[in-house]
Design a protein around this motif. Structure first.
Motif, PDB file in Angstrom:
ATOM      1  N   ILE A 155       0.824  -1.200   0.000  1.00  0.00           N
ATOM      2  CA  ILE A 155       0.000   0.000   0.000  1.00  0.00           C
ATOM      3  C   ILE A 155       0.865   1.259   0.000  1.00  0.00           C
ATOM      4  O   ILE A 155       0.441   2.313  -0.475  1.00  0.00           O
ATOM      5  N   ILE A 208      -9.609   8.311   0.174  1.00  0.00           N
ATOM      6  CA  ILE A 208      -9.914   6.877   0.208  1.00  0.00           C
ATOM      7  C   ILE A 208     -11.420   6.645   0.199  1.00  0.00           C
ATOM      8  O   ILE A 208     -11.936   5.797  -0.541  1.00  0.00           O
ATOM      9  N   TYR A 231     -13.405   4.766  -2.673  1.00  0.00           N
ATOM     10  CA  TYR A 231     -14.015   3.508  -2.222  1.00  0.00           C
ATOM     11  C   TYR A 231     -15.528   3.502  -2.449  1.00  0.00           C
ATOM     12  O   TYR A 231     -16.100   2.513  -2.924  1.00  0.00           O
ATOM     13  N   VAL A 260      -7.966   1.492  -2.344  1.00  0.00           N
ATOM     14  CA  VAL A 260      -7.026   2.238  -1.494  1.00  0.00           C
ATOM     15  C   VAL A 260      -5.820   2.691  -2.300  1.00  0.00           C
ATOM     16  O   VAL A 260      -5.389   3.849  -2.206  1.00  0.00           O
ATOM     17  N   CYS A 261      -5.287   1.799  -3.122  1.00  0.00           N
ATOM     18  CA  CYS A 261      -4.110   2.137  -3.935  1.00  0.00           C
ATOM     19  C   CYS A 261      -4.424   3.211  -4.972  1.00  0.00           C
ATOM     20  O   CYS A 261      -3.597   4.092  -5.228  1.00  0.00           O
ATOM     21  N   SER A 316      -0.732   4.683   5.181  1.00  0.00           N
ATOM     22  CA  SER A 316      -1.291   3.364   4.853  1.00  0.00           C
ATOM     23  C   SER A 316      -2.135   2.808   5.992  1.00  0.00           C
ATOM     24  O   SER A 316      -2.990   1.947   5.779  1.00  0.00           O
ATOM     25  N   ALA A 319      -5.957   2.646   5.847  1.00  0.00           N
ATOM     26  CA  ALA A 319      -6.643   1.606   5.076  1.00  0.00           C
ATOM     27  C   ALA A 319      -7.451   0.660   5.958  1.00  0.00           C
ATOM     28  O   ALA A 319      -8.392   0.021   5.482  1.00  0.00           O
TER      29      ALA A 319
END
Length: 232
Positions: free
Chosen positions: A25, A71, A75, A99-100, A168, A171
């Motif tokens: 990530i 995010i 998402y 997320v990436c 990260s 996440a």
């Protein structure tokens, strides 16, 4: 209340297997974002007013809003856009992909500013002198500008990697089992939150120190290379 030192070690060993997911990530968005960042940096240095205005808005938005918002927007929003506009269903896609994507767009904005500032840090006189000696624009960038710019931006790149390592952890809010998500599961399963998060903090700290050492060595090597003269 006493701290269970033995459980800190137990939690450390249980959390550590999630490190590869955290590294994924962290680095995939940085590598993908570097491509965006380089393109955006050169556009912002160009005279293309319309495109330049668009990318300026992009950079301003991602620098002016928190990562967690990016995010959540990707998402929750990307599946809706894909289905309503393209007729494509993203149901079943791994959450880590969303997320990436969010972090890649974020990295592109921040890296563009780092790269742009590195290029601007090289004096115009050096470029003009190189051109007067018969170098092409490509040669000027490859031999004069970029080597010096890289030395300038290495500390910022190191800080960027560390920032994304820490970012990260967000996440876990969308159920990705990276370091923080795994630590939260272990803590809630054993009702030993303090010990689990102490172990988590130690892992982040050690990895951060490693990144700092690598960044320092890269900066030292690049600086030594530049002192030898123009890149061949």
């Amino acid at each position: 209340m006493t701290i269970d030192l033995h459980f800190i070690w137990t939690a450390f060993k249980s959390i550590l297997p999630a490190l590869p997911m955290t590294m994924f990530i962290t680095f995939i968005p940085l590598f993908a974002g570097a491509v965006i960042g380089i393109a955006v940096a050169f556009i912002r240095l160009s005279d293309w007013k319309i495109i330049k205005g668009i990318v300026n808005v992009y950079v301003s938005f991602y620098r002016g809003t928190p990562v967690v918002l990016h995010i959540f927007l990707i998402y929750f929003g990307l599946p809706i856009i894909a289905e309503e506009s393209l007729g494509i269903s993203l149901h079943g896609w791994p959450i880590v992909i969303f997320v990436c994507i969010a972090l890649t767009l974020n990295a592109g904005a921040f890296l563009s500013e780092i790269i742009r500032s590195g290029i601007l840090s090289v004096s115009v006189q050096q470029s003009e002198a190189a051109i007067s000696l018969g170098m092409t624009t490509t040669q000027v960038y490859r031999r004069i500008i970029l080597p010096q710019a890289f030395v300038t931006i290495v500390p910022n790149l190191t800080n960027m990697v560390i920032a994304f390592l820490h970012a990260s952890s967000i996440a876990f809010l969308v159920s990705v089992k990276e370091l923080t998500g795994t630590a939260n599961i272990i803590a809630s399963s054993n009702l030993k939150y303090l010990e689990a998060f102490i172990a988590l903090g130690i892992i982040y700290w050690l990895v951060t120190i490693l990144f700092e050492l690598v960044g320092h060595q890269i900066e030292k090597k690049l600086s030594a290379h530049l002192r030898q003269g123009v890149v061949q």
